[in-house]
Design an enzyme around this catalytic site. Structure first.
Site, PDB file in Angstrom:
ATOM      1  N   THR A   1       0.842  -1.205   0.000  1.00 10.51           N
ATOM      2  CA  THR A   1       0.000   0.000   0.000  1.00 10.51           C
ATOM      3  C   THR A   1       0.871   1.246   0.000  1.00 10.51           C
ATOM      4  O   THR A   1       1.965   1.244   0.582  1.00 10.51           O
ATOM      5  CB  THR A   1      -0.910  -0.027   1.242  1.00 10.51           C
ATOM      6  OG1 THR A   1      -1.808  -1.131   1.121  1.00 10.51           O
ATOM      7  CG2 THR A   1      -1.734   1.259   1.385  1.00 10.51           C
TER       8      THR A   1
ATOM      9  N   SER B   1       2.038   5.148  -2.242  1.00  7.01           N
ATOM     10  CA  SER B   1       2.261   5.684  -3.583  1.00  7.01           C
ATOM     11  C   SER B   1       3.298   4.880  -4.363  1.00  7.01           C
ATOM     12  O   SER B   1       3.212   4.779  -5.590  1.00  7.01           O
ATOM     13  CB  SER B   1       2.676   7.150  -3.493  1.00  7.01           C
ATOM     14  OG  SER B   1       3.834   7.280  -2.680  1.00  7.01           O
TER      15      SER B   1
ATOM     16  N   ALA C   1       7.880   1.622   2.183  1.00  3.77           N
ATOM     17  CA  ALA C   1       8.200   1.796   3.611  1.00  3.77           C
ATOM     18  C   ALA C   1       8.382   3.287   3.876  1.00  3.77           C
ATOM     19  O   ALA C   1       8.631   4.070   2.956  1.00  3.77           O
ATOM     20  CB  ALA C   1       9.464   1.044   3.978  1.00  3.77           C
TER      21      ALA C   1
ATOM     22  N   GLU D   1      -0.517  -5.157   6.071  1.00  2.00           N
ATOM     23  CA  GLU D   1       0.814  -5.242   5.447  1.00  2.00           C
ATOM     24  C   GLU D   1       1.694  -6.252   6.193  1.00  2.00           C
ATOM     25  O   GLU D   1       2.428  -7.026   5.575  1.00  2.00           O
ATOM     26  CB  GLU D   1       1.495  -3.873   5.439  1.00  2.00           C
ATOM     27  CG  GLU D   1       0.860  -2.909   4.446  1.00  2.00           C
ATOM     28  CD  GLU D   1       1.398  -1.492   4.547  1.00  2.00           C
ATOM     29  OE1 GLU D   1       1.315  -0.768   3.549  1.00  2.00           O
ATOM     30  OE2 GLU D   1       1.884  -1.091   5.615  1.00  2.00           O
TER      31      GLU D   1
ATOM     32  N   LYS E   1      14.224   7.251   1.862  1.00  7.54           N
ATOM     33  CA  LYS E   1      13.681   6.420   2.944  1.00  7.54           C
ATOM     34  C   LYS E   1      14.777   5.661   3.691  1.00  7.54           C
ATOM     35  O   LYS E   1      14.516   5.041   4.717  1.00  7.54           O
ATOM     36  CB  LYS E   1      12.668   5.415   2.381  1.00  7.54           C
ATOM     37  CG  LYS E   1      11.530   6.021   1.560  1.00  7.54           C
ATOM     38  CD  LYS E   1      10.566   6.759   2.444  1.00  7.54           C
ATOM     39  CE  LYS E   1       9.354   7.308   1.722  1.00  7.54           C
ATOM     40  NZ  LYS E   1       8.418   6.332   1.231  1.00  7.54           N
TER      41      LYS E   1
END
Ligand code: 5RP
Length: 241
Positions: free
Chosen positions: A26, A28, A83, A103, A121
């Site tokens: 889940t 973008s 993430a 998830e 990230k």
């Protein structure tokens, strides 16, 4: 940034083979993966997916990706998910999009979890991103106090806030997860020992799940200005805290 996310998704897609059962993440970045997967399915690739949120279910249906559930199949070959933070041990903070519970269930049922992200990230230590903790609304005061104690025992502290919904007619109301729970976001700064904190949070009644993914990611695909880096997990797939 969106281009980088798509590049990471495209690289993960190279790992997908005919006949695979896939966990669909889940957010973008994961959405790019679902869209690219849909193109391959339209071209004849045979796969089946388990979505980690109602949003991903809708995306997968729109893109023509066949779906199933973990009640109908007994394992997944690969889960591809985004993430919020990734550390050098491939421990993660997830749940920025509020889908952490499904998830984690899907990642734990998978032989491999590939994390896809732009390289912003990648962090030396987890915790700058607020840690999502999914909670039962009943008895929230007691749960919050227990969470504070767990934080103190693990050498961290910080403000906690119940997440609010953004946009649409739910704007400003409490955000409700797909499972009907609430999320408390904790600003911790730097999490000294993520596995210990994961264990402490998992032991609290009222905490449904938390956004620390310890020992679940097999590899991370990070897209940056200088290309794509694939980082493989050094330790064997471990405990699912
Ligand atoms: O954990 C998540 C959702 O619960 C997402 O994977 C995480 O928030 C990253 O999202 P994005 O790819 O949009 O940056």
């Amino acid at each position: 940034m969106d281009q980088l996310k798509r590049q990471a998704a495209a690289r993960a897609l190279e790992e997908v083979r005919d006949g695979m059962q896939l966990g669909l993440g889940t957010g973008s970045t994961a959405k790019h993966f679902v869209e690219l997967l849909g193109e391959r399915v339209a071209a004849g690739l045979k796969v089946i997916g388990v979505p980690t949120s109602e949003a991903t279910r809708a995306d997968a249906e729109r893109c023509g990706v066949p779906l199933t559930t973990l009640d109908e199949i007994d394992h997944l070959d690969i889960t591809v998910d985004g993430a919020d933070e990734i550390d050098p041990d491939l421990n993660l903070i997830k749940g920025g999009g509020g889908a952490l519970l499904r998830e984690k269930i899907v990642a734990a049922a998978s032989d491999r979890m590939i994390v896809i992200a732009d390289d912003s990230k990648w962090v030396p230590a987890l915790g700058k991103f607020p840690l999502p903790v999914e909670v039962i609304p009943f008895g929230l005061g007691a749960t919050r106090r227990a969470i504070e104690k767990a934080f103190a025992a693990c050498g961290v502290s910080g403000q906690m806030a119940v997440r609010k919904a953004k946009g649409g007619d739910k704007d400003g109301h409490v955000f409700v997860t797909d499972g009907g729970h609430w999320i408390v976001d904790a600003q911790l700064g730097r999490i000294v020992d993520p596995p210990a904190l994961a264990k402490a949070l998992s032991a609290i009644p009222g905490v449904v799940e938390h956004g620390l993914f310890i020992g679940l990611a097999s590899s991370a695909v990070l897209a940056g200005g200088e290309g794509i880096r694939v980082i493989e997990r050094r330790k064997p797939k471990g405990d699912h805290e």
